[in-house]
Design a protein around this motif. Structure first.
Motif, PDB file in Angstrom:
ATOM      1  N   THR A 110      76.961   8.181  -8.936  1.00 25.26           N
ATOM      2  CA  THR A 110      78.226   8.787  -8.512  1.00 25.26           C
ATOM      3  C   THR A 110      79.205   8.689  -9.671  1.00 25.26           C
ATOM      4  N   SER A 169      82.315  10.499  -9.528  1.00 24.20           N
ATOM      5  CA  SER A 169      83.653  10.477  -8.916  1.00 24.20           C
ATOM      6  C   SER A 169      83.572  10.916  -7.463  1.00 24.20           C
ATOM      7  N   GLY A 174      76.406  20.921 -15.668  1.00 26.35           N
ATOM      8  CA  GLY A 174      75.458  20.747 -16.768  1.00 26.35           C
ATOM      9  C   GLY A 174      74.531  19.608 -16.370  1.00 26.35           C
ATOM     10  N   THR A 175      75.013  18.398 -16.658  1.00 27.29           N
ATOM     11  CA  THR A 175      74.279  17.221 -16.180  1.00 27.29           C
ATOM     12  C   THR A 175      74.826  16.751 -14.834  1.00 27.29           C
ATOM     13  N   SER A 176      75.942  17.354 -14.415  1.00 22.72           N
ATOM     14  CA  SER A 176      76.599  16.896 -13.177  1.00 22.72           C
ATOM     15  C   SER A 176      76.594  17.995 -12.122  1.00 22.72           C
ATOM     16  N   ARG A 222      91.065   7.798 -19.062  1.00 24.14           N
ATOM     17  CA  ARG A 222      90.400   7.242 -20.251  1.00 24.14           C
ATOM     18  C   ARG A 222      91.387   6.999 -21.396  1.00 24.14           C
TER      19      ARG A 222
HETATM   20  C1  LIG Z   1      79.138   9.012 -14.883  1.00 21.70           C
HETATM   21  C2  LIG Z   1      78.555   8.605 -16.237  1.00 21.70           C
HETATM   22  C3  LIG Z   1      77.026   8.665 -16.161  1.00 21.70           C
HETATM   23  C4  LIG Z   1      79.045   9.621 -17.268  1.00 21.70           C
HETATM   24  O1  LIG Z   1      78.503   9.217 -18.496  1.00 21.70           O
HETATM   25  P1  LIG Z   1      79.179   9.603 -19.906  1.00 21.70           P
HETATM   26  O2  LIG Z   1      78.521   8.792 -20.934  1.00 21.70           O
HETATM   27  O3  LIG Z   1      80.652   9.570 -19.752  1.00 21.70           O
HETATM   28  O4  LIG Z   1      78.627  11.039 -20.109  1.00 21.70           O
HETATM   29  P2  LIG Z   1      79.378  12.412 -20.322  1.00 21.70           P
HETATM   30  O5  LIG Z   1      80.785  12.296 -20.786  1.00 21.70           O
HETATM   31  O6  LIG Z   1      78.421  13.213 -21.135  1.00 21.70           O
HETATM   32  O7  LIG Z   1      79.425  13.014 -18.840  1.00 21.70           O
HETATM   33  C5  LIG Z   1      78.242  13.366 -18.182  1.00 21.70           C
HETATM   34  C6  LIG Z   1      78.610  14.313 -17.060  1.00 21.70           C
HETATM   35  O8  LIG Z   1      79.408  13.617 -16.122  1.00 21.70           O
HETATM   36  C7  LIG Z   1      80.598  14.349 -15.881  1.00 21.70           C
HETATM   37  N1  LIG Z   1      81.621  13.381 -15.567  1.00 21.70           N
HETATM   38  C8  LIG Z   1      81.893  12.243 -16.247  1.00 21.70           C
HETATM   39  N2  LIG Z   1      82.907  11.594 -15.631  1.00 21.70           N
HETATM   40  C9  LIG Z   1      83.269  12.336 -14.581  1.00 21.70           C
HETATM   41  C10 LIG Z   1      84.248  12.201 -13.550  1.00 21.70           C
HETATM   42  N3  LIG Z   1      85.079  11.145 -13.503  1.00 21.70           N
HETATM   43  N4  LIG Z   1      84.339  13.160 -12.607  1.00 21.70           N
HETATM   44  C11 LIG Z   1      83.520  14.231 -12.642  1.00 21.70           C
HETATM   45  N5  LIG Z   1      82.559  14.426 -13.581  1.00 21.70           N
HETATM   46  C12 LIG Z   1      82.449  13.481 -14.530  1.00 21.70           C
HETATM   47  C13 LIG Z   1      80.836  15.113 -17.176  1.00 21.70           C
HETATM   48  O9  LIG Z   1      81.672  16.235 -16.950  1.00 21.70           O
HETATM   49  C14 LIG Z   1      79.419  15.502 -17.534  1.00 21.70           C
HETATM   50  O10 LIG Z   1      79.025  16.580 -16.713  1.00 21.70           O
HETATM   51  P3  LIG Z   1      78.444  17.985 -17.294  1.00 21.70           P
HETATM   52  O11 LIG Z   1      77.259  17.647 -18.153  1.00 21.70           O
HETATM   53  O12 LIG Z   1      78.028  18.698 -16.058  1.00 21.70           O
HETATM   54  O13 LIG Z   1      79.555  18.639 -18.048  1.00 21.70           O
HETATM   55  C15 LIG Z   1      79.015   7.178 -16.675  1.00 21.70           C
HETATM   56  O14 LIG Z   1      80.424   7.175 -16.832  1.00 21.70           O
HETATM   57  C16 LIG Z   1      78.618   6.114 -15.689  1.00 21.70           C
HETATM   58  O15 LIG Z   1      77.476   5.650 -15.687  1.00 21.70           O
HETATM   59  N6  LIG Z   1      79.558   5.703 -14.809  1.00 21.70           N
HETATM   60  C17 LIG Z   1      79.257   4.704 -13.795  1.00 21.70           C
HETATM   61  C18 LIG Z   1      78.530   5.340 -12.608  1.00 21.70           C
HETATM   62  C19 LIG Z   1      78.389   4.364 -11.469  1.00 21.70           C
HETATM   63  O16 LIG Z   1      78.115   3.202 -11.688  1.00 21.70           O
HETATM   64  N7  LIG Z   1      78.598   4.881 -10.233  1.00 21.70           N
HETATM   65  C20 LIG Z   1      78.665   4.050  -9.068  1.00 21.70           C
HETATM   66  C21 LIG Z   1      77.360   3.561  -8.625  1.00 21.70           C
HETATM   67  S1  LIG Z   1      76.176   4.833  -8.370  1.00 21.70           S
END
Ligand SMILES: CC(C)(COP(=O)(O)OP(=O)(O)OC[C@H]1O[C@@H](n2cnc3c(N)ncnc32)[C@H](O)[C@@H]1OP(=O)(O)O)[C@@H](O)C(=O)NCCC(=O)NCCS
Length: 162
Positions: A58, A60, A87-89, A160
């Motif tokens: 998750t 967000s 894309g990845t989301s 951020r």
């Molecule tokens: C979410 C996470 C994987 C994103 O990783 P990152 O290294 O920031 O990678 P990126 O910046 O390339 O983002 C990856 C994708 O996530 C999306 N994303 C990142 N943060 C986001 C947010 N707050 N809301 C919506 N989308 C988000 C980006 O837009 C991107 O999507 P796209 O490829 O479709 O454009 C990372 O921040 C993470 O692991 N967070 C913790 C997740 C977690 O523990 N969740 C709760 C338990 S399941």
């Protein structure tokens, strides 16, 4: 990823039903908001995994409003489906309704929009299969999800910032 690999939005659909038990409830005899949030996150994650066929996290959860309580002894029915793939989301929409098992009366309790990221074998975000939109309702949900994504990424960037 080619269009040929797009998967129907409806194929991601998940329905989950819980009977609200005393251990799910607060002192008023209605389901804890946190419990409904957990059920929502779980239902949405299953829809995301069903579409992506990948582990997901998750990223967000948009604002949640609880419109009506769900009482002990009522059913909480959650319907989740992928609205849009970026894309990845991907965005998943969840609707929660209550049902009184004695009368069948249903009430809408909450709508939620969650974003999940598909993870590859290295644990890094990886591209998710495109979504094939078959109905006007699916096309509308995709359009609305893209507008919400812009707002959500602005908020992420603001959070951020140092
Ligand atoms: C979410 C996470 C994987 C994103 O990783 P990152 O290294 O920031 O990678 P990126 O910046 O390339 O983002 C990856 C994708 O996530 C999306 N994303 C990142 N943060 C986001 C947010 N707050 N809301 C919506 N989308 C988000 C980006 O837009 C991107 O999507 P796209 O490829 O479709 O454009 C990372 O921040 C993470 O692991 N967070 C913790 C997740 C977690 O523990 N969740 C709760 C338990 S399941």
């Amino acid at each position: 990823m080619t269009d040929a690999e797009a998967k129907p939005a409806a194929a991601s659909h998940v329905d989950v039903t819980h009977l609200v038990m005393p251990s799910d409830a607060n002192m008023l005899g209605t389901a804890f908001g946190g419990m409904v949030m957990q059920w929502t996150d779980l239902a949405a994650s299953m829809a995301a995994m069903r579409h992506a066929r990948l582990p997901v996290v998750t990223a967000s959860i948009d604002q949640l409003s609880f419109l009506a309580p769900i009482r002990i002894g009522q059913m909480a029915i959650l319907s989740a489906q992928v609205n849009a793939v970026f894309g990845t989301s991907m965005e998943v929409g969840v609707e929660v309704v209550s049902e009184d098992p004695r009368t069948g009366e249903r009430r809408k309790c909450c709508d939620a929009f969650l974003t999940f990221v598909g993870l590859g074998p290295d644990g890094r975000p990886t591209r998710v299969a495109p979504l094939a939109l078959a109905t006007d309702a699916e096309r509308r949900r995709d359009r609305e999800a893209r507008a919400r994504r812009a707002a959500r990424l602005s908020l992420r960037d603001a959070l951020r910032a140092p």
